[in-house]
Write an enzyme that holds these catalytic residues in place. Structure first.
Site, mmCIF file in Angstrom:
data_model
loop_
_atom_site.group_PDB
_atom_site.id
_atom_site.type_symbol
_atom_site.label_atom_id
_atom_site.label_comp_id
_atom_site.label_asym_id
_atom_site.label_seq_id
_atom_site.Cartn_x
_atom_site.Cartn_y
_atom_site.Cartn_z
ATOM 1 N N HIS A 73 0.646 -1.052 -0.038
ATOM 2 C CA HIS A 73 -0.066 0.028 -0.042
ATOM 3 C C HIS A 73 0.857 1.288 0.040
ATOM 4 C CE1 HIS A 73 -4.177 -1.652 1.184
ATOM 5 N NE2 HIS A 73 -3.246 -2.501 1.743
ATOM 6 N N HIS A 129 -2.339 -0.619 12.660
ATOM 7 C CA HIS A 129 -1.553 0.726 12.786
ATOM 8 C C HIS A 129 -1.818 1.638 13.835
ATOM 9 C CE1 HIS A 129 -5.080 1.885 10.381
ATOM 10 N NE2 HIS A 129 -4.885 2.994 10.678
ATOM 11 N N GLU A 158 -7.277 10.201 13.612
ATOM 12 C CA GLU A 158 -8.269 9.911 12.510
ATOM 13 C C GLU A 158 -9.690 10.141 12.817
ATOM 14 O OE1 GLU A 158 -7.119 6.159 10.944
ATOM 15 O OE2 GLU A 158 -5.120 6.418 11.551
ATOM 16 N N HIS A 194 -5.261 0.311 15.765
ATOM 17 C CA HIS A 194 -6.660 -0.317 14.994
ATOM 18 C C HIS A 194 -6.148 -1.022 13.877
ATOM 19 C CE1 HIS A 194 -5.882 3.977 13.834
ATOM 20 N NE2 HIS A 194 -6.391 3.657 12.640
HETATM 21 FE FE FE2 Z 1 -6.213 4.320 10.494
#
Ligand code: FE2
EC number: 1.13.11.5
Length: 448
Positions: A302, A346, A352, A389
């Site tokens: 990614h 991560h 976020e 998470h």
């Molecule tokens: Fe995230």
């Protein structure tokens, strides 16, 4: 075509181009030629200027607009505090190292654009021009007739999740539908009519600086959100011209402003929509998220999710950090080989806040897993600084043994957004109670 198939047709025309110097005339010839402030402007209009930056800001970030109107803005009564204040703005905020998830937000019926706004989470202070807040709105009513609103505190980045906002601003009109966003800079006056049932969604109120397009680096000169796709309103004039003189009828108007977190109102005897022409770089704009040109891996791994950034508000605290990065996850192809395709586990230094604009995905979609429950429209998650998470165990195991063919992530009918901030976000009590808390730990009390 890479545009959203809107169910509500467009009704306005726009100028196009992010950050460009624009000029617009509702009355031909109302913008003076060359001079910004002639002794008497065309049609005996008054010159006014609204600035979004200091005069000496570098050209790339200098935001100033000249406007030519019938009545100068100071012609109004005194502002007084509204009797009804948004309770969550002044209450204590709470920090938690737990992940938070909202399946939706409680809605009070009969509210309009102003009264329905509630702070979900916040960090900083508009009095110091620091930080930002994330709000929700859920308006079933249009704003009261002859009423306008503006925030003195911050720029509003509005993300409709449902319903349509018909916005009349001082500089012109914008129709904003699901899968579009609009940015209304602080100080710009506007009113909001609700079209087609309840209009609900999310707001980022940016106390500090302004949004800009992210630098593209090695990506080159185009892709992600292209500057040409941002739409800016065209001047609209509610007055008339007679014998070469501009005027507007006497009528009572109410102006509501949010100033240092509190609401104030005043009245005036003329419309605030008396601007015959304007030119400059400080204006509202909207953008169709369906036009976002997605970049991704065509080999393995990614890239960082920053490749999905639509707009960024740099913090200037240190290079590369942001008060807010606004990113989206649109439908796109995943073709990476030998790659764990869902988001890997991560913990990030940035907090976020994610929200769901559209999710018509089936229950097996990765986006409907992750935390064990669906990621529903008008829902949200907050993963604060260093909150770990990722996918749930079942999805994790399936991703490790799945047959990696090219697949379309999201398909039609999918749009999730993400606000990333360098700041730790404090959560208001009502939002904390509305969230389903993971981990079950008591949140830490901390005034921000
Ligand atoms: Fe995230």
């Amino acid at each position: 075509m890479p545009v959203t198939k809107f169910s509500v047709p467009e009704k306005y025309k726009y100028l196009e181009g992010f950050g460009t110097y624009h000029q617009s005339e509702a009355v031909p010839g109302a913008n003076p030629v060359a001079a910004n402030s002639p002794q008497v402007p065309p049609f005996r209009l008054s010159t006014e200027r609204i600035s979004g930056s200091s005069f000496t800001a570098p050209r790339a970030t200098n935001l100033q607009t000249w406007i030519y109107r019938v009545h100068p803005s100071p012609e109004h009564g005194d502002f007084t505090p509204l009797s009804s204040q948004p309770s969550s703005l002044e209450e204590e905020l709470h920090l938690t190292p737990n992940a938070l998830r909202w399946h939706d937000f409680p809605i009070t019926k009969g509210q309009d654009w102003i009264s329905s706004q509630k702070v979900i989470t916040k960090s900083g202070n508009p009095r110091k021009k620091e930080g930002l807040a994330y709000l929700m709105y859920a308006a079933s009513e249009s704003m009261a007739p002859n009423t306008v609103f503006y925030s003195s505190d911050g720029d509003y980045l509005v993300i409709p999740q449902a319903g349509t906002l018909d916005i009349q601003t001082e500089l012109g009109n914008l129709l904003v539908r699901q899968n579009e966003i609009v940015v209304i800079p602080r100080g710009i006056r506007y009113r909001v009519d609700v079209v087609g049932g309840i209009a609900r969604g999310y707001i980022c109120e940016l106390y500090q600086g302004h949004f800009q397009l992210p630098e593209l680096g090695p990506i080159g000169s185009c892709s992600l959100a292209n500057a040409r796709d941002f739409q800016i309103p065209i001047a609209q004039f509610s007055g008339s011209i007679s014998n070469g003189i501009a005027s507007c009828e006497k009528e009572n108007w109410t102006i509501v402003t949010k100033f240092a977190g509190k609401l104030f109102s005043c009245t005036q005897d003329h419309t605030p929509f008396d601007i015959a022409a304007w030119h400059g770089t400080y204006y509202p704009y909207k953008y169709d998220l369906g036009r976002f040109s997605v970049i991704g891996s065509i080999s393995y791994d990614h890239p960082d999710p920053s490749i999905f950034t639509v707009l960024t508000a740099p913090s200037h605290r240190e290079p590369g950090t942001a008060v807010c990065d606004f990113a989206i996850f649109p439908p796109r192809w995943l073709v990476m080989e030998d790659t764990y395709r869902p988001p890997y586990y991560h913990r990030n230094s940035m907090s976020e806040f994610a929200g769901v604009i559209i999710n018509n995905q089936d229950e097996e979609s990765v986006w409907n897993k992750g935390g064990g429950d669906g990621f529903k429209p008008f829902g949200a998650t907050l993963n604060g600084a260093m909150v770990p998470h990722g996918m749930d165990k079942k999805t994790h195991e399936e991703a490790r043994k799945s047959d990696l063919k090219p697949e379309k992530a999201g398909m039609e009918g999918f749009m999730v957004f993400l606000f990333e901030s360098e700041r730790m976000m404090g959560v208001s009590w009502w939002a904390l109670e509305a969230a389903r808390k993971f981990g079950g730990k008591v949140p830490i009390r901390a005034g921000l």
